[in-house]
Design a protein around this motif. Structure first.
Motif, PDB file in Angstrom:
ATOM      1  N   ASP A   1       9.457  -4.132   1.737  1.00  0.00           N
ATOM      2  CA  ASP A   1       9.790  -2.840   1.102  1.00  0.00           C
ATOM      3  C   ASP A   1       9.232  -1.748   2.016  1.00  0.00           C
ATOM      4  O   ASP A   1       8.030  -1.496   2.014  1.00  0.00           O
ATOM      5  CB  ASP A   1       9.141  -2.786  -0.293  1.00  0.00           C
TER       6      ASP A   1
ATOM      7  N   HIS B   1       2.642  -0.505  -5.231  1.00  0.00           N
ATOM      8  CA  HIS B   1       2.793  -1.596  -6.199  1.00  0.00           C
ATOM      9  C   HIS B   1       2.605  -2.903  -5.454  1.00  0.00           C
ATOM     10  O   HIS B   1       2.714  -2.959  -4.235  1.00  0.00           O
ATOM     11  CB  HIS B   1       4.194  -1.538  -6.820  1.00  0.00           C
TER      12      HIS B   1
ATOM     13  N   HIS C   1       8.895  -5.323  -6.616  1.00  0.00           N
ATOM     14  CA  HIS C   1       7.796  -4.873  -7.485  1.00  0.00           C
ATOM     15  C   HIS C   1       7.276  -6.150  -8.131  1.00  0.00           C
ATOM     16  O   HIS C   1       7.816  -6.603  -9.144  1.00  0.00           O
ATOM     17  CB  HIS C   1       8.280  -3.908  -8.568  1.00  0.00           C
TER      18      HIS C   1
ATOM     19  N   THR D   1       2.039  -2.051  -1.583  1.00  0.00           N
ATOM     20  CA  THR D   1       2.713  -1.058  -0.746  1.00  0.00           C
ATOM     21  C   THR D   1       1.875   0.217  -0.696  1.00  0.00           C
ATOM     22  O   THR D   1       1.141   0.531  -1.633  1.00  0.00           O
ATOM     23  CB  THR D   1       4.126  -0.717  -1.258  1.00  0.00           C
TER      24      THR D   1
ATOM     25  N   GLU E   1       2.818   3.976  -0.122  1.00  0.00           N
ATOM     26  CA  GLU E   1       4.034   4.781  -0.001  1.00  0.00           C
ATOM     27  C   GLU E   1       3.896   6.201  -0.541  1.00  0.00           C
ATOM     28  O   GLU E   1       4.546   6.568  -1.520  1.00  0.00           O
ATOM     29  CB  GLU E   1       5.223   4.075  -0.664  1.00  0.00           C
TER      30      GLU E   1
ATOM     31  N   GLU F   1       6.499   4.338   3.856  1.00  0.00           N
ATOM     32  CA  GLU F   1       6.023   3.158   3.108  1.00  0.00           C
ATOM     33  C   GLU F   1       5.807   1.967   4.023  1.00  0.00           C
ATOM     34  O   GLU F   1       6.687   1.590   4.808  1.00  0.00           O
ATOM     35  CB  GLU F   1       7.068   2.789   2.036  1.00  0.00           C
TER      36      GLU F   1
HETATM   37 MN    MN Z   1       7.803   0.348  -2.847  1.00  0.00          MN
END
Ligand code: MN
Ligand code: GLY
Ligand code: MN
Length: 462
Positions: A260, A343, A350, A390, A392, A432
């Protein structure tokens, strides 16, 4: 798949953590798109993948905490299926491949559940998130479909969270493969981000790169010159000079581990002064989070550390004023970042969000904040080695939100609304990375994807 010993050990640990009763873990069915045989691409359930590793549809895994036995249930394919699918392993063979000694068909599954319910044993299952699985669980356990969620097991939920939160070395290797694919997606799209192109061309390129890495994208691609809309899934805008382009996209590996990544780039490849000033602030917040992330700190504290850097930066531009700690304590900076810093990530982008976010990201010690912005932080708890999370931060000039706060006089001592008016057409920026918490600090996973102004300008010029 990992070696079968991995799945045997995971199930053994789960049995120990849950303690007693029967654990039922359904895999997913195919999901029809516009008619039964025209399906969406198949995505196995992540819990099923974690404990049973198998990609076939219609499988159900059962873990008996009391007898120590594991089971795999499904109907075998017959010749009418095999004409269409080609030869496929039997359920017994599939079970053996992941170290499961017992198998049976769906009638045997029903008999197994009936016996457990009939003898008053506890049957543990997770809250279903698909309608078909909800109906399956209702039928198997004799429950009202409307009430199935109420019977989901908190012991099982927390035991799964405990185990899946700590990523093993082989899982990290998979996640880094997913980031290698994300590297190709992002660097390729950066080079395409020239005036006259359309967002859908770049989004389509990214999806192709993901499939070239042998998996789907890990969530619908965000590719937008209106990055101020946090999860903007429209792709119809033409790229024009002067716009920032937010690209938030990741891939899954063939085993469904995710990446991600977000990069934000100036259309045409050269940052102007305004773009650079906001970009550097967000980048500094991203780097600050990496600097402070370590075991023992809560992610709420990391979010706040990044928030201080953002607030400090906005003060420098005259958008905010006052004492930085007071701004952050009041949440005034959240006008420009109404989401959380990050997250967990793993088999889901997620990770484990189907278990209920509060069960994954919080615990008895750390509860979600009720403040705007910080309250959207999906994971606030104390970090442990092996977490993948993450990082971000972003900056979004959301005209409707700015107008609302201004009209209401929200945080008017901290926010210079006159100055902010000049930024309302800017759009947004997010940066991110995917970060592993190590024994002593953290490591940004994967091959570095261009992130500084210089690196982005260089790659876009090449
Ligand atoms: Mn993310
Ligand atoms: N991809 C959505 C997010 O960054 O959480
Ligand atoms: Mn993202």
């Amino acid at each position: 798949m990992f070696r079968k010993e991995t799945y045997i050990a995971r199930r053994e640990q789960l049995r120990k953590d849950v303690g007693s009763g029967l654990i039922v873990i359904p895999g997913n069915h195919e999901a029809p798109c516009n008619y039964k045989d025209n399906t969406y691409w198949f995505r196995q359930d992540s819990t099923f993948l974690y404990f049973f590793g198998l990609q076939r549809e219609d499988l159900v895994g059962v873990i008996d905490c009391d007898s120590g036995r594991d089971y795999l249930f499904a109907n075998d394919y017959d010749i009418d299926d095999i004409i269409w699918t080609g030869p496929l392993p039997s359920v017994r063979e599939l079970a053996a491949s992941v170290g499961v000694d017992n198998s049976g068909d769906l009638l045997a599954l029903k008999a197994c559940c009936d016996k457990a319910v009939g003898t008053g044993r506890r049957v543990h299952f997770l809250p279903p998130y698909r309608a078909d699985i909800t109906l399956d669980m209702a039928r198997l356990l004799g429950l009202d479909p409307q009430a199935v969620g109420r019977y989901a097991s908190m012991e099982l939920t927390l035991a799964c969270v405990k185990q899946r939160s700590i990523k093993s070395a082989e899982e990290i290797e998979e996640i880094e493969k997913a980031i290698a694919t994300a590297y190709n997606m992002h660097v390729g799209a950066m080079r395409m981000a020239m005036p006259g192109r359309y967002e859908y061309e770049l989004a389509g390129f990214m999806q192709g790169e993901a499939w070239k890495g042998n998996g789907p994208v890990s969530f619908p691609v965000i590719m937008t010159v209106h990055g101020e809309t946090l999860h903007n899934h429209g792709h119809n805008n033409r790229l024009e000079l002067g716009r920032m382009l937010v690209m938030d996209a990741g891939a899954e590996t063939a085993m469904n581990y995710c990446s991600d990544i977000t990069r934000s780039v100036p259309v045409g490849g050269k940052f102007d002064e305004r773009q650079k000033s906001i970009y550097e602030i967000v980048l500094n917040a991203n780097l600050e989070a990496i600097r402070v992330t370590r075991p023992g700190i809560t992610y709420q504290e990391v979010h706040q550390a990044a928030s201080r850097v953002l607030a400090e930066g906005y003060k420098g531009l005259g958008i905010l004023r006052g004492n930085t700690d007071d701004i952050v304590a009041a949440g005034a900076h959240s006008l420009l970042m109404p989401h959380g810093l990050g997250h967990m990530m793993g088999l889901d982008v997620h990770d484990m969000e189907n278990y209920g976010q509060i069960n994954v990201g919080y615990d008895d010690e750390t509860r979600p904040s009720e403040q705007f912005g910080l309250g959207s932080l999906r994971c606030g708890r104390r970090l442990q080695p092996g977490f993948v999370i993450t990082d971000e931060p972003g900056c979004y000039f959301i005209p409707a939100l700015i107008d609302k706060w201004r009209a209401e006089g929200t945080h008017k001592d901290f926010v210079n609304y006159d100055e902010l008016e000049k930024w309302k057409d800017f759009g947004g920026i997010r940066i991110e990375d995917d970060v592993l918490v190590t024994d002593t600090g953290c490591r940004v996973l994967g091959k570095p994807i261009p992130k500084t102004v210089k690196e982005i300008e260089e790659v876009m010029a090449s």
